[in-house]
Design a protein around this motif. Structure first.
Motif, PDB file in Angstrom:
ATOM      1  N   GLN A  47      -8.328 -18.496  66.656  1.00  0.00           N
ATOM      2  CA  GLN A  47      -9.264 -17.485  67.124  1.00  0.00           C
ATOM      3  C   GLN A  47      -9.922 -17.922  68.430  1.00  0.00           C
ATOM      4  O   GLN A  47     -10.062 -17.114  69.352  1.00  0.00           O
ATOM      5  CB  GLN A  47     -10.310 -17.200  66.056  1.00  0.00           C
ATOM      6  CG  GLN A  47      -9.758 -16.446  64.867  1.00  0.00           C
ATOM      7  CD  GLN A  47     -10.771 -16.269  63.738  1.00  0.00           C
ATOM      8  OE1 GLN A  47     -11.903 -16.708  63.839  1.00  0.00           O
ATOM      9  NE2 GLN A  47     -10.338 -15.634  62.660  1.00  0.00           N
ATOM     10  N   GLU A  48     -10.316 -19.194  68.506  1.00  0.00           N
ATOM     11  CA  GLU A  48     -10.933 -19.694  69.737  1.00  0.00           C
ATOM     12  C   GLU A  48      -9.939 -19.666  70.898  1.00  0.00           C
ATOM     13  O   GLU A  48     -10.305 -19.313  72.022  1.00  0.00           O
ATOM     14  CB  GLU A  48     -11.456 -21.120  69.528  1.00  0.00           C
ATOM     15  CG  GLU A  48     -12.713 -21.183  68.694  1.00  0.00           C
ATOM     16  CD  GLU A  48     -13.183 -22.611  68.457  1.00  0.00           C
ATOM     17  OE1 GLU A  48     -12.841 -23.503  69.255  1.00  0.00           O
ATOM     18  OE2 GLU A  48     -13.889 -22.822  67.466  1.00  0.00           O
ATOM     19  N   THR A  49      -8.709 -20.041  70.629  1.00  0.00           N
ATOM     20  CA  THR A  49      -7.690 -20.047  71.681  1.00  0.00           C
ATOM     21  C   THR A  49      -7.427 -18.633  72.186  1.00  0.00           C
ATOM     22  O   THR A  49      -7.366 -18.400  73.404  1.00  0.00           O
ATOM     23  CB  THR A  49      -6.378 -20.670  71.156  1.00  0.00           C
ATOM     24  OG1 THR A  49      -6.655 -21.983  70.687  1.00  0.00           O
ATOM     25  CG2 THR A  49      -5.320 -20.729  72.231  1.00  0.00           C
ATOM     26  N   ILE A  50      -7.296 -17.711  71.264  1.00  0.00           N
ATOM     27  CA  ILE A  50      -7.052 -16.310  71.651  1.00  0.00           C
ATOM     28  C   ILE A  50      -8.257 -15.757  72.418  1.00  0.00           C
ATOM     29  O   ILE A  50      -8.097 -15.114  73.459  1.00  0.00           O
ATOM     30  CB  ILE A  50      -6.723 -15.455  70.406  1.00  0.00           C
ATOM     31  CG1 ILE A  50      -5.350 -15.858  69.848  1.00  0.00           C
ATOM     32  CG2 ILE A  50      -6.768 -13.967  70.734  1.00  0.00           C
ATOM     33  CD1 ILE A  50      -5.054 -15.312  68.468  1.00  0.00           C
ATOM     34  N   GLN A  51      -9.458 -16.033  71.918  1.00  0.00           N
ATOM     35  CA  GLN A  51     -10.662 -15.540  72.591  1.00  0.00           C
ATOM     36  C   GLN A  51     -10.807 -16.181  73.973  1.00  0.00           C
ATOM     37  O   GLN A  51     -11.157 -15.508  74.940  1.00  0.00           O
ATOM     38  CB  GLN A  51     -11.912 -15.811  71.740  1.00  0.00           C
ATOM     39  CG  GLN A  51     -13.172 -15.206  72.315  1.00  0.00           C
ATOM     40  CD  GLN A  51     -13.095 -13.679  72.446  1.00  0.00           C
ATOM     41  OE1 GLN A  51     -12.632 -12.992  71.553  1.00  0.00           O
ATOM     42  NE2 GLN A  51     -13.550 -13.163  73.577  1.00  0.00           N
ATOM     43  N   ALA A  52     -10.524 -17.488  74.062  1.00  0.00           N
ATOM     44  CA  ALA A  52     -10.615 -18.176  75.358  1.00  0.00           C
ATOM     45  C   ALA A  52      -9.612 -17.582  76.342  1.00  0.00           C
ATOM     46  O   ALA A  52      -9.937 -17.375  77.519  1.00  0.00           O
ATOM     47  CB  ALA A  52     -10.382 -19.676  75.186  1.00  0.00           C
ATOM     48  N   SER A  53      -8.399 -17.294  75.871  1.00  0.00           N
ATOM     49  CA  SER A  53      -7.393 -16.677  76.748  1.00  0.00           C
ATOM     50  C   SER A  53      -7.866 -15.320  77.240  1.00  0.00           C
ATOM     51  O   SER A  53      -7.717 -14.994  78.419  1.00  0.00           O
ATOM     52  CB  SER A  53      -6.067 -16.519  76.008  1.00  0.00           C
ATOM     53  OG  SER A  53      -5.540 -17.760  75.666  1.00  0.00           O
ATOM     54  N   LYS A  54      -8.435 -14.555  76.327  1.00  0.00           N
ATOM     55  CA  LYS A  54      -8.954 -13.239  76.709  1.00  0.00           C
ATOM     56  C   LYS A  54     -10.082 -13.383  77.731  1.00  0.00           C
ATOM     57  O   LYS A  54     -10.103 -12.687  78.740  1.00  0.00           O
ATOM     58  CB  LYS A  54      -9.455 -12.490  75.474  1.00  0.00           C
ATOM     59  CG  LYS A  54     -10.003 -11.115  75.771  1.00  0.00           C
ATOM     60  CD  LYS A  54     -10.601 -10.496  74.522  1.00  0.00           C
ATOM     61  CE  LYS A  54     -11.251  -9.177  74.802  1.00  0.00           C
ATOM     62  NZ  LYS A  54     -12.418  -9.242  75.670  1.00  0.00           N
ATOM     63  N   ASP A  55     -11.004 -14.323  77.455  1.00  0.00           N
ATOM     64  CA  ASP A  55     -12.125 -14.531  78.381  1.00  0.00           C
ATOM     65  C   ASP A  55     -11.647 -15.004  79.754  1.00  0.00           C
ATOM     66  O   ASP A  55     -12.134 -14.545  80.779  1.00  0.00           O
ATOM     67  CB  ASP A  55     -13.117 -15.546  77.801  1.00  0.00           C
ATOM     68  CG  ASP A  55     -13.857 -15.013  76.587  1.00  0.00           C
ATOM     69  OD1 ASP A  55     -13.810 -13.786  76.337  1.00  0.00           O
ATOM     70  OD2 ASP A  55     -14.471 -15.836  75.869  1.00  0.00           O
ATOM     71  N   ILE A  56     -10.690 -15.923  79.743  1.00  0.00           N
ATOM     72  CA  ILE A  56     -10.135 -16.417  81.016  1.00  0.00           C
ATOM     73  C   ILE A  56      -9.510 -15.268  81.791  1.00  0.00           C
ATOM     74  O   ILE A  56      -9.764 -15.100  82.987  1.00  0.00           O
ATOM     75  CB  ILE A  56      -9.100 -17.538  80.763  1.00  0.00           C
ATOM     76  CG1 ILE A  56      -9.807 -18.803  80.272  1.00  0.00           C
ATOM     77  CG2 ILE A  56      -8.289 -17.828  82.015  1.00  0.00           C
ATOM     78  CD1 ILE A  56      -8.857 -19.855  79.735  1.00  0.00           C
TER      79      ILE A  56
END
Length: 176
Positions: A47-56
């Motif tokens: 979830q953090e990886t997906i959210q970080a990718s989205k935020d980036i």
């Protein structure tokens, strides 16, 4: 017939092995209790990886939107005047902006794909580890079975040799 010492040794060995078996059971039970925590950690990682990718991607796209807007608002009128006077269409600010926007889109897509690939690698590694553990379990079972068979064979061979030796001694003592 086994002597008291042999019986005592066998009992001590059995006690030690039973204690070890109990410790292994306790350790594995504790490890099983930890599974939900590990599952939660993997979920949180994803979830953090997906959210970080989205935020980036969102931050990058917003910054590029600002860059493009700044470039267009400041330079477009001047460059269009020059272009209309001297240059062709391929160096137009509109064309440059479109190409730049495509490049930004490709970078964003690549970031998302790289994240997906990293997650796929994680799951592939987890599957490989699961298979390795199953093979180790199967191999350990086979090695244990093999060890028991070898021990039984040694016991039978020793018993047969002892029996044959006793017969030879008796036959020899009758002859003498």
């Amino acid at each position: 017939m086994a002597s008291n010492k042999e019986v005592k040794n066998t009992e001590n060995i059995n006690i030690a092995l039973d204690e070890t078996k109990s410790i292994v059971k306790k350790t594995t039970d504790e490890a099983v209790k930890e599974i939900p925590r590990f599952t939660q950690a993997v979920n949180e990682y994803q979830q953090e990886t997906i959210q970080a990718s989205k935020d980036i991607a969102d931050n990058f796209l917003e910054s590029q939107k600002e860059v493009i807007h700044s470039m267009q608002s400041l330079w477009v009128p001047y460059i269009e005047n020059v272009q209309n006077s001297y240059l062709s269409y391929w160096v137009s600010p509109q064309r440059f902006t479109e190409n730049y926007a495509r490049a930004v889109c490709n970078i964003t897509d690549s970031t998302i794909v790289a994240t997906r690939l990293a997650n796929n690698d994680l799951f592939a590694s987890m599957d490989a580890w699961k298979n390795s553990i199953q093979h180790a379990r199967d191999n350990a079972k086979e090695f244990s079975r093999l060890s028991v068979n070898v021990a039984n064979t040694f016991e039978n061979v020793a018993r047969d040799n002892l029996r044959d030796f006793s017969r030879e001694v008796q036959a020899h003592s009758r002859r003498v």
